[in-house]
Scaffold this active site. Structure first.
Site, PDB file in Angstrom:
ATOM      1  N   ILE A  44      35.964  41.972  43.531  1.00 48.50           N
ATOM      2  CA  ILE A  44      36.412  41.272  42.327  1.00 48.50           C
ATOM      3  C   ILE A  44      36.705  39.813  42.633  1.00 48.50           C
ATOM      4  CG2 ILE A  44      38.213  41.182  40.551  1.00 48.50           C
ATOM      5  CD1 ILE A  44      38.634  44.223  41.240  1.00 48.50           C
ATOM      6  N   CYS A  45      36.219  38.937  41.759  1.00 45.56           N
ATOM      7  CA  CYS A  45      36.519  37.508  41.858  1.00 45.56           C
ATOM      8  C   CYS A  45      37.557  37.182  40.789  1.00 45.56           C
ATOM      9  CB  CYS A  45      35.248  36.683  41.646  1.00 45.56           C
ATOM     10  SG  CYS A  45      35.539  34.913  41.712  1.00 45.56           S
ATOM     11  N   LEU A  46      38.809  37.096  41.226  1.00 44.32           N
ATOM     12  CA  LEU A  46      39.916  36.748  40.344  1.00 44.32           C
ATOM     13  C   LEU A  46      40.889  35.931  41.184  1.00 44.32           C
ATOM     14  CD1 LEU A  46      41.268  37.135  37.546  1.00 44.32           C
ATOM     15  CD2 LEU A  46      42.340  39.204  38.477  1.00 44.32           C
ATOM     16  N   ASN A  95      31.721  38.516  37.559  1.00 49.29           N
ATOM     17  CA  ASN A  95      32.880  38.354  38.430  1.00 49.29           C
ATOM     18  C   ASN A  95      33.260  39.617  39.194  1.00 49.29           C
ATOM     19  OD1 ASN A  95      33.749  36.743  35.547  1.00 49.29           O
ATOM     20  ND2 ASN A  95      33.327  35.560  37.385  1.00 49.29           N
TER      21      ASN A  95
END
Length: 185
Positions: free
Chosen positions: A115-117, A108
């Protein structure tokens, strides 16, 4: 932190007593973002996960800070991961911008720090994106959780890392350990 809070108190005191007509409103006005940040930073510091530390390089700029996450369990245990956070002027209508400064092998987080959030997205299809009701505390807890319960191999940003985990979990762990030894100590 106290410097900006002191400035806000001083500015509030000046509201009722305008001493000079030549003093512009812009020198006295404090942005909504800065007022929110004084409150949120105090709340954040009181409610940090034990695996996180926040550092403000300039105490007068609460909108720029660094976060260190030191996971105490899982694949990333033993590493120290640095994140840089910048809170834009339009906060809290838009999310903070966050970048991982530590090179990491993570599904992620890309090796370049993206960032993958969900909560960092202005618009999210899963309904868990940014909302004005969210705070810096949510961001910090979310980043911390990327190393534990939010570690997501099914919706990766770093597809190569996710496929590596799917192919060979032990080799994935070895590569994570190598990255920790090399970049996250």
């Amino acid at each position: 932190m106290l410097t900006l809070a002191s400035k806000l108190k001083r500015d509030d005191g000046l509201k009722g007593s305008r001493t000079s007509a030549s003093t512009s409103d812009s020198t006295r006005r404090v942005s909504v973002r800065d007022k929110l940040l004084v409150k949120e930073v105090a709340e954040l510091e009181a409610n940090l996960p034990c695996t996180c530390k926040v550092h403000f390089p300039d105490p007068n700029k609460l909108h720029c800070f660094q976060l260190t996450v030191s996971p105490d369990e899982g694949y990333y245990q033993g590493g120290k991961f640095q994140f840089e956070t910048e809170v834009p002027d339009a906060y809290n209508m838009v999310p903070p911008k966050v970048k991982c400064l530590t090179k990491i092998w993570h599904p992620n987080i890309t090796e370049t720090g993206e960032i993958c959030l969900s909560l960092l997205r202005e618009h999210s299809i899963d309904g868990t994106g940014w909302a004005p009701t969210r705070t810096l505390k949510d961001v910090v807890w979310g980043l911390n959780s990327l190393f534990t319960d939010l570690l997501n191999f099914d919706d990766p940003l770093n597809i190569e890392a996710a496929e590596h985990h799917l192919r060979d979990k032990e080799d994935f762990r070895d590569k994570v350990d190598e990255y920790i030894k090399r970049y996250a100590r």
